[in-house]
Design a protein around this motif. Structure first.
Motif, PDB file in Angstrom:
ATOM      1  N   ASN A  19       0.842  -1.195   0.000  1.00  0.00           N
ATOM      2  CA  ASN A  19       0.000   0.000   0.000  1.00  0.00           C
ATOM      3  C   ASN A  19       0.883   1.253   0.000  1.00  0.00           C
ATOM      4  O   ASN A  19       0.656   2.192   0.755  1.00  0.00           O
ATOM      5  CB  ASN A  19      -0.924  -0.004   1.232  1.00  0.00           C
ATOM      6  CG  ASN A  19      -1.970   1.094   1.173  1.00  0.00           C
ATOM      7  OD1 ASN A  19      -2.649   1.268   0.157  1.00  0.00           O
ATOM      8  ND2 ASN A  19      -2.096   1.866   2.242  1.00  0.00           N
ATOM      9  N   ILE A  20       1.882   1.242  -0.866  1.00  0.00           N
ATOM     10  CA  ILE A  20       2.822   2.359  -0.935  1.00  0.00           C
ATOM     11  C   ILE A  20       2.123   3.618  -1.439  1.00  0.00           C
ATOM     12  O   ILE A  20       1.086   3.547  -2.094  1.00  0.00           O
ATOM     13  CB  ILE A  20       4.028   2.007  -1.841  1.00  0.00           C
ATOM     14  CG1 ILE A  20       3.552   1.648  -3.243  1.00  0.00           C
ATOM     15  CG2 ILE A  20       4.843   0.892  -1.228  1.00  0.00           C
ATOM     16  CD1 ILE A  20       4.688   1.395  -4.222  1.00  0.00           C
ATOM     17  N   LEU A  21       2.701   4.769  -1.139  1.00  0.00           N
ATOM     18  CA  LEU A  21       2.080   6.040  -1.494  1.00  0.00           C
ATOM     19  C   LEU A  21       1.849   6.152  -2.994  1.00  0.00           C
ATOM     20  O   LEU A  21       0.750   6.486  -3.441  1.00  0.00           O
ATOM     21  CB  LEU A  21       2.942   7.194  -0.977  1.00  0.00           C
ATOM     22  CG  LEU A  21       2.324   8.586  -1.016  1.00  0.00           C
ATOM     23  CD1 LEU A  21       2.935   9.458   0.078  1.00  0.00           C
ATOM     24  CD2 LEU A  21       2.501   9.257  -2.353  1.00  0.00           C
ATOM     25  N   GLU A  22       2.876   5.887  -3.786  1.00  0.00           N
ATOM     26  CA  GLU A  22       2.719   5.930  -5.248  1.00  0.00           C
ATOM     27  C   GLU A  22       2.246   4.555  -5.699  1.00  0.00           C
ATOM     28  O   GLU A  22       3.027   3.692  -6.105  1.00  0.00           O
ATOM     29  CB  GLU A  22       4.024   6.337  -5.922  1.00  0.00           C
ATOM     30  CG  GLU A  22       4.428   7.773  -5.578  1.00  0.00           C
ATOM     31  CD  GLU A  22       5.349   8.405  -6.608  1.00  0.00           C
ATOM     32  OE1 GLU A  22       5.439   7.886  -7.746  1.00  0.00           O
ATOM     33  OE2 GLU A  22       5.975   9.414  -6.281  1.00  0.00           O
ATOM     34  N   PHE A  23       0.936   4.371  -5.637  1.00  0.00           N
ATOM     35  CA  PHE A  23       0.345   3.058  -5.852  1.00  0.00           C
ATOM     36  C   PHE A  23       0.563   2.544  -7.265  1.00  0.00           C
ATOM     37  O   PHE A  23       0.588   1.340  -7.502  1.00  0.00           O
ATOM     38  CB  PHE A  23      -1.152   3.137  -5.538  1.00  0.00           C
ATOM     39  CG  PHE A  23      -1.778   1.817  -5.226  1.00  0.00           C
ATOM     40  CD1 PHE A  23      -1.366   1.068  -4.142  1.00  0.00           C
ATOM     41  CD2 PHE A  23      -2.785   1.309  -6.027  1.00  0.00           C
ATOM     42  CE1 PHE A  23      -1.938  -0.155  -3.859  1.00  0.00           C
ATOM     43  CE2 PHE A  23      -3.369   0.083  -5.751  1.00  0.00           C
ATOM     44  CZ  PHE A  23      -2.938  -0.649  -4.662  1.00  0.00           C
ATOM     45  N   ASP A  24       0.736   3.448  -8.223  1.00  0.00           N
ATOM     46  CA  ASP A  24       0.905   3.009  -9.616  1.00  0.00           C
ATOM     47  C   ASP A  24       2.247   2.322  -9.855  1.00  0.00           C
ATOM     48  O   ASP A  24       2.451   1.713 -10.915  1.00  0.00           O
ATOM     49  CB  ASP A  24       0.699   4.164 -10.599  1.00  0.00           C
ATOM     50  CG  ASP A  24       1.629   5.334 -10.338  1.00  0.00           C
ATOM     51  OD1 ASP A  24       2.411   5.298  -9.360  1.00  0.00           O
ATOM     52  OD2 ASP A  24       1.572   6.312 -11.108  1.00  0.00           O
ATOM     53  N   LEU A  25       3.178   2.393  -8.897  1.00  0.00           N
ATOM     54  CA  LEU A  25       4.435   1.665  -9.051  1.00  0.00           C
ATOM     55  C   LEU A  25       4.221   0.168  -8.994  1.00  0.00           C
ATOM     56  O   LEU A  25       5.064  -0.611  -9.461  1.00  0.00           O
ATOM     57  CB  LEU A  25       5.427   2.074  -7.934  1.00  0.00           C
ATOM     58  CG  LEU A  25       6.119   3.423  -8.081  1.00  0.00           C
ATOM     59  CD1 LEU A  25       6.900   3.744  -6.818  1.00  0.00           C
ATOM     60  CD2 LEU A  25       7.043   3.428  -9.296  1.00  0.00           C
ATOM     61  N   LEU A  26       3.100  -0.258  -8.429  1.00  0.00           N
ATOM     62  CA  LEU A  26       2.809  -1.697  -8.295  1.00  0.00           C
ATOM     63  C   LEU A  26       2.072  -2.257  -9.506  1.00  0.00           C
ATOM     64  O   LEU A  26       1.844  -3.455  -9.576  1.00  0.00           O
ATOM     65  CB  LEU A  26       1.973  -1.951  -7.040  1.00  0.00           C
ATOM     66  CG  LEU A  26       2.591  -1.498  -5.711  1.00  0.00           C
ATOM     67  CD1 LEU A  26       1.635  -1.787  -4.560  1.00  0.00           C
ATOM     68  CD2 LEU A  26       3.929  -2.189  -5.472  1.00  0.00           C
ATOM     69  N   GLU A  27       1.709  -1.390 -10.438  1.00  0.00           N
ATOM     70  CA  GLU A  27       0.943  -1.858 -11.606  1.00  0.00           C
ATOM     71  C   GLU A  27       1.815  -2.646 -12.560  1.00  0.00           C
ATOM     72  O   GLU A  27       3.002  -2.352 -12.709  1.00  0.00           O
ATOM     73  CB  GLU A  27       0.333  -0.646 -12.350  1.00  0.00           C
ATOM     74  CG  GLU A  27      -0.718   0.090 -11.524  1.00  0.00           C
ATOM     75  CD  GLU A  27      -1.227   1.325 -12.236  1.00  0.00           C
ATOM     76  OE1 GLU A  27      -0.632   1.690 -13.275  1.00  0.00           O
ATOM     77  OE2 GLU A  27      -2.185   1.921 -11.759  1.00  0.00           O
TER      78      GLU A  27
END
Length: 288
Positions: free
Chosen positions: A280-288
């Motif tokens: 649930n990192i702040l920049e959630f799009d890094l997990l996409e």
């Protein structure tokens, strides 16, 4: 008030508040979406000077500064066996964000394993300013929303502090952001204190600090790939160092040397488990 007079007043306010001010934010966040009751809290600092701003963890900055001072002092004394055991490291947020004025160019500094990155931010925040107003702390604030880095954000900004800046990478509103949270309310920043910094304060970029390994400068696309590679194999850098002949010696609490292979396996499991929890990192799009 005439337009020219208003602009003069606004610019005067910006110049006044840009003279070495420190804004302290309380950052509350949930790093593991499966454990939302485990809320982490860290005090973050936004230092603002005429050249730009710098956002970082108060505790981590103090620990890092102490470590560097201790290292320099021992090395200057001719000590080749550097002892940092007396330093207790605090702070979990290891990144920092810089914004250069007047164009608000944003640079994000972070580490992945042993590599240090400077990520040049190219995305913009397209704010929608809404009529709702609310008092946050001592300031009457107005609501604004935007989509950024895979999350929907709500900000409360105040024109009583006429600085177009805020926590993390956020900026561009007609006043300082005093509160910011995403729709899941698992990442929240709130202003808790203001302090004038001494006139002797000098704004220095993180990119100019002394370091042993070169700083890796990338854009968001390349950093996203590096971040994914790190999540898939967090021990890659250490294995590369060992392949180059580096000797990594680890001792237990009694001072006894730990078997390097066992230590590597234990460390790899620990790092993989830690990465898995960071969903649930702040920049959630890094997990996409």
């Amino acid at each position: 008030m005439k337009k020219t007079a208003f602009l003069f007043f606004l610019m005067s306010g910006i110049l006044f508040y840009a003279q070495n001010q420190r804004f302290t934010y309380e950052y509350k966040y949930v790093i593991d979406s499966t454990a939302k009751d485990k809320v982490e809290t860290e005090m973050m600092v936004l230092d603002i000077a005429p050249k730009g701003s710098k956002f970082y963890s108060k505790d981590y900055f103090e620990s890092d500064s102490l470590m560097r001072d201790t290292f320099k002092r021992q090395a200057k004394g001719g000590n080749t066996d550097i002892n940092l055991s007396g330093i207790k490291f605090k702070g979990k947020i290891r990144y920092s964000v810089e914004k250069n004025y007047p164009d608000y160019a944003v640079n994000f500094f972070t580490t992945l394993a042993s590599d240090e990155y400077m990520v040049q931010e190219g995305r913009t925040q397209n704010w929608k300013i809404l009529p709702e107003k609310e008092k946050v702390g001592d300031f009457m604030s107005q609501k604004a929303t935007c989509d950024f880095a895979g999350r929907k954000w709500t900000a409360w900004f105040t024109t009583e502090l006429p600085i177009q800046d805020g926590p993390y990478k956020f900026h561009g509103l007609p006043g300082l952001i005093v509160k910011l949270e995403d729709t899941s309310r698992t990442h929240t920043f709130e202003l808790k204190g203001i302090k004038k910094l001494p006139d002797s304060y000098e704004w220095k970029s993180v990119k100019d600090k002394e370091r042993y390994n070169p700083l890796i400068t990338v854009n968001e696309t390349k950093y996203k790939k590096a971040y994914k590679d790190y999540r898939n194999d967090p021990m890659k850098s250490e294995r590369q160092l060992m392949a180059q002949g580096a000797i990594i010696e680890i001792r237990d609490n009694s001072g006894k040397v730990v078997d390097p292979e066992k230590s590597r396996r234990d460390q790899e499991k620990k790092m993989k488990d830690n990465v898995k929890r960071q969903n649930n990192i702040l920049e959630f799009d890094l997990l996409e």
